[in-house]
Design an enzyme around this catalytic site. Structure first.
Site, short mmCIF file in Angstrom:
data_model
loop_
_atom_site.label_atom_id
_atom_site.label_comp_id
_atom_site.label_asym_id
_atom_site.label_seq_id
_atom_site.Cartn_x
_atom_site.Cartn_y
_atom_site.Cartn_z
N THR A 144 -0.01 -6.26 10.50
CA THR A 144 0.68 -7.44 9.98
C THR A 144 2.07 -7.51 10.60
OG1 THR A 144 -0.49 -7.45 7.87
CG2 THR A 144 1.69 -8.44 7.88
N ARG A 183 -10.29 -13.37 -0.43
CA ARG A 183 -9.16 -12.50 -0.80
C ARG A 183 -7.87 -12.93 -0.11
NH1 ARG A 183 -5.52 -8.86 2.23
NH2 ARG A 183 -4.85 -7.24 0.77
N GLY A 242 -3.84 -11.49 0.33
CA GLY A 242 -2.93 -10.38 0.10
C GLY A 242 -1.52 -10.84 -0.18
N ASP A 243 -0.57 -9.95 0.05
CA ASP A 243 0.82 -10.27 -0.28
C ASP A 243 1.52 -11.09 0.78
OD1 ASP A 243 0.69 -7.79 1.35
OD2 ASP A 243 2.87 -7.89 1.21
N GLY A 275 -1.66 -4.78 0.33
CA GLY A 275 -1.19 -5.96 -0.36
C GLY A 275 -1.41 -5.98 -1.86
N THR A 287 4.80 -5.28 4.71
CA THR A 287 3.52 -4.97 5.33
C THR A 287 2.91 -3.77 4.63
OG1 THR A 287 2.38 -4.31 7.37
CG2 THR A 287 4.65 -3.54 7.09
N GLY A 288 1.60 -3.81 4.42
CA GLY A 288 0.97 -2.66 3.78
C GLY A 288 -0.21 -3.05 2.91
#
Length: 321
Positions: free
Chosen positions: A181, A209, A211-212, A235, A232-233
């Site tokens: 990301t 889905r 994510g963040d 989420g 990043t990671g």
């Protein structure tokens, strides 16, 4: 304590990331490492040119992220990971710290640069967040460059999906299976901040889905009264904490430095079982990297200085002034 108001003589700074994860020495081929470092340098150069010329933080973060979206080494734009069904579905968000205006998209399938679509949502629509077919239609209406699926589909990403689908069903959803990301945060010479984040999401994601990354306050946030943040990671953890806004709140109301706020919130992510990292920049030109993984693709540029790094043991993992 509230952050100081922007200064007309604030030092400009750009900080970027290309994702965090198992970036350890020996895991990345030498040729790939060289190409990744070069791509990070190009992204810094794109934003640096704007900031050094007196341009806005908002223009700089968009320009930097577009470079990373165009590079297949990162999980954004070209090189995005596949959903479980073998589709490309991209997310992005951008935010202007001057007035907290923001734009975001999720599940887009054909826009060459999703970050530019997010900015178009912010500038040319009455909304903040568009998704899927509607976001794709808006992109076409705006005349943004479109690409066929083959442009985004990289053989290595297909291999990663095949590997995941070969696991037992109970092990197929892996929130830690992240591949780059991308994001950028900047402060310009006028003391205004901006943030941008873009991603292809999670390998093998299902059921639409999200994510963040495209969520304002989780994967992306900017406020001149505090800071700009890109995350990043994993989420699912960043969403539960509201990582980007939490960092800004600690700086705005608690008077914490960028590094202290970022480290505290990333410790909270780790305590819940999540992994990842953040980049932060404040209106005074201070900034931070913070990550709880072996490495993070990252870089920073300011007047007369530029640093690119990958591994956790490299210099340049922090950029606090």
């Amino acid at each position: 304590m509230a952050a100081s108001p922007p200064s007309s003589s604030a030092p400009w700074r750009l900080v970027i990331h290309g994702g965090s994860g198992r970036m350890e020495r020996g895991r990345i081929a030498e040729a790939d490492e060289a190409e990744i470092r070069a791509a990070l340098g190009r992204a810094l150069g794109a934003g640096e040119t704007i900031l050094a010329g007196g341009g806005t933080a908002l223009d700089a973060v968009e320009a930097a992220v577009k470079v990373l979206e165009d590079d297949p080494h990162f999980n954004a734009g070209r090189g995005s990971v596949f959903t479980y069904e073998g589709r490309i579905e991209m997310d992005a968000a951008i935010m202007d710290g001057r007035d907290r205006n923001a734009g975001a998209v999720s599940g887009v399938t054909a826009t060459r640069n999703p970050i530019s679509l997010a900015r178009a949502v912010m500038a040319d629509s009455p909304h903040v967040f568009l998704s899927r077919e509607g976001a794709d239609r808006f992109s076409r209406d705006e005349g943004l460059p479109q690409e066929e699926p083959g442009y985004f589909e990289i053989a290595e990403r297909r291999r990663q999906l095949d590997e995941l689908r070969g696991r037992p069903e109970s092990e197929q959803f892996d929130v830690h299976l992240k591949y780059g990301t991308v994001g950028a945060v900047a402060v310009d010479a006028a003391g205004h901040v901006a943030a941008a984040t873009s991603t292809g999401g999670l390998t093998g994601k299902r059921w639409g889905r999200i994510g963040d990354s495209p969520i304002i306050g989780a994967g992306c946030f900017a406020d001149d009264r505090a800071c700009a943040v890109s995350s990043t990671g994993a989420g699912e953890y960043f969403l539960r904490i509201g990582v980007a806004h939490e960092i800004a709140a600690r700086m705005k109301y608690g008077g914490e430095s960028a590094q202290a706020a970022a480290d505290a919130v990333m410790a909270e992510v780790k305590a819940l079982g999540g992994t990842g990292g953040v980049i932060v920049v404040a209106p005074d030109g201070s900034g931070a990297f913070s990550f709880n993984t072996p490495g993070m693709y990252r870089g920073t540029a300011s007047a007369g200085s530029r640093t690119v790094a990958i591994y956790g043991d490299e210099g340049g993992e922090r950029c606090a002034r």
